[in-house]
Design an enzyme around this catalytic site. Sequence first.
Site, PDB file in Angstrom:
ATOM      1  N   ASP A 126       0.814  -1.213   0.000  1.00 52.22           N
ATOM      2  CA  ASP A 126       0.000   0.000   0.000  1.00 52.22           C
ATOM      3  C   ASP A 126       0.852   1.269   0.000  1.00 52.22           C
ATOM      4  OD1 ASP A 126      -2.295  -1.728   0.386  1.00 52.22           O
ATOM      5  OD2 ASP A 126      -1.659  -1.873   2.473  1.00 52.22           O
TER       6      ASP A 126
ATOM      7  N   HIS B 245      -4.976  -2.260  -6.269  1.00 46.61           N
ATOM      8  CA  HIS B 245      -4.486  -0.888  -6.229  1.00 46.61           C
ATOM      9  C   HIS B 245      -5.391   0.013  -7.060  1.00 46.61           C
ATOM     10  CE1 HIS B 245      -1.852  -2.515  -9.574  1.00 46.61           C
ATOM     11  NE2 HIS B 245      -2.652  -1.676 -10.157  1.00 46.61           N
TER      12      HIS B 245
HETATM   13  C1  NAG Z   1      -0.702  -8.595   0.035  1.00 51.32           C
HETATM   14  O1  NAG Z   1      -0.967  -9.914   0.403  1.00 51.32           O
HETATM   15  C2  NAG Z   1      -1.772 -10.088   1.539  1.00 51.32           C
HETATM   16  C3  NAG Z   1      -1.790 -11.517   1.933  1.00 51.32           C
HETATM   17  O2  NAG Z   1      -2.039 -12.378   0.851  1.00 51.32           O
HETATM   18  C4  NAG Z   1      -3.133  -9.531   1.221  1.00 51.32           C
HETATM   19  O3  NAG Z   1      -3.977  -9.698   2.319  1.00 51.32           O
HETATM   20  C5  NAG Z   1      -3.016  -8.064   0.889  1.00 51.32           C
HETATM   21  O4  NAG Z   1      -4.243  -7.565   0.452  1.00 51.32           O
HETATM   22  C6  NAG Z   1      -1.974  -7.799  -0.181  1.00 51.32           C
HETATM   23  N1  NAG Z   1      -1.714  -6.372  -0.166  1.00 51.32           N
HETATM   24  C7  NAG Z   1      -1.329  -5.672  -1.226  1.00 51.32           C
HETATM   25  C8  NAG Z   1      -1.151  -4.215  -1.041  1.00 51.32           C
HETATM   26  O5  NAG Z   1      -1.067  -6.134  -2.299  1.00 51.32           O
END
Ligand code: NAG
Length: 405
Positions: free
Chosen positions: A13, A41
């Site tokens: 993020d 995103h």
């Molecule tokens: C990254 O991975 C986690 C666990 O799989 C997930 O919960 C999360 O939404 C992801 N976050 C982003 C920013 O990609």
Amino acid sequence: NKVTVVLGTQWGDEGKGKVVDLLATEADIVCRVQGGNNAGHTVVVKDQIYDFHLLPSGIINKDCKAVIGNGVVSQHSGVVQEFGFPPGLTWWKENLIVSDRAHIVFSFHQQIDGLLEAMKGHGKLGTTKKGIGPTYSSKAGRMGLRVSDLVGSEAGFETKFRALAELYQQQFPDLQIDIEAQLELYKGYKAQLQPLVKDVVHYMNEEINSTEKKRILVEGANATMLDIDFGTYPYVTSSNCTVGGVCTGLGIPPNSVGDVVGIVKAYTTRVGSGPFPTEQQNSIGQTMQKVGHEFGVTTGRLRRCGWLDLMIVKYSHVLNNLTSIAVTKLDILDGFDEIKIGVAYKHNGKTLPLFPASLEILSEVEVDYVTMPGWSVPTSECRRYEDLPVNARNYINKIQEILQV
Ligand SMILES: *[C@@H]1O[C@H](CO)[C@@H](O)[C@H](O)[C@H]1NC(C)=O
Ligand SMILES: *[C@@H]1O[C@H](CO)[C@@H](O)[C@H](O)[C@H]1NC(C)=O
Ligand SMILES: *[C@@H]1O[C@H](CO)[C@@H](O)[C@H](O)[C@H]1NC(C)=O
Ligand SMILES: *[C@@H]1O[C@H](CO)[C@@H](O)[C@H](O)[C@H]1NC(C)=O
């Protein structure tokens, strides 16, 4: 030609989408190499808001090819849904390329995600239940199904699908899979996907080794601290989010990687559980949450907030050898009297040389901060470095000085 990589340096993020979108306007090819469609995103172009979950954001640029590499696990109902979105993007059919080696997320993988989470109770990781973890498990267990199976012979797909579904049904008695209905559904997806499927290893080799100049961009999903090997395990995602994942997730050699741009949010955020040394569970953190709109694109969950932790970003630099950084969301810090930067961790009175592997140690560290004076003028309209108030410039310079990037 070399590949330019954009990676998150913290817990995700960081606002990678903004930087990727900027670079994508000049790119010929934008690739995704790991993760699945849980990695959301938001990209805002003029008045249009695009929430991407799987497609590389380069797809909004008409002249840009969008590649989904073998390291991505894709839920094809999700691909098909994103095909219709956003409206007006009619050129995706010519521009989207899906690796024949990418593994497929089935709806039972998502159910298993939920079942496992329920079984873990208090130890749960707070996954988005998109089936990403279970699909990587199937892949590592050598029983997963790949896109090449889907576009291959129907009989071959059916045999493998039944074997996987039946195995999981034995493992999870509560699991309901309507095998016949699923097979029927996937027959439909096959027709839609077939034209997009390519041998991406061969494709990338031709583009990288082309005598014509090609600007190739890799858009990281998740971030360094969520890497399965180097992140804050087990509070991580199921793939390799650091620079090595670019080679294994796309099928290119390490010396084809050129610039590695690290995205650094001006403060730190984290979703879900696990130690977070610079967290501010107070009005400072709440201000960051509110002003910074710190909640998930996919989940709507509130993110935990705290000061910028350069122990994390330094570790990220060691892992990825960043050639430059982009600092995002600086304007969220407008109006703080003082701004702190975490620069070192102490454990039992000793300074740690680098970010530790053990979460037990991480939960016990004391953070050394440097304190910088804040700025009161709004910076959100600043378009050049020179436009920033001097204290904001000092903040950026401090980051640069400590990281040496
Ligand atoms: C990254 O991975 C986690 C666990 O799989 C997930 O919960 C999360 O939404 C992801 N976050 C982003 C920013 O990609
Ligand atoms: C790249 O192209 C050159 C010139 O055609 C060729 O000699 C070389 O083997 C190619 N390298 C790879 C890795 O494909
Ligand atoms: C991540 O990389 C490590 C080290 O190369 C490898 O052992 C592991 O299989 C990779 N995991 C995934 C999910 O790609
Ligand atoms: C990082 O990359 C640069 C070239 O961009 C190289 O000179 C340097 O040795 C690399 N550092 C490490 C630690 O690999």
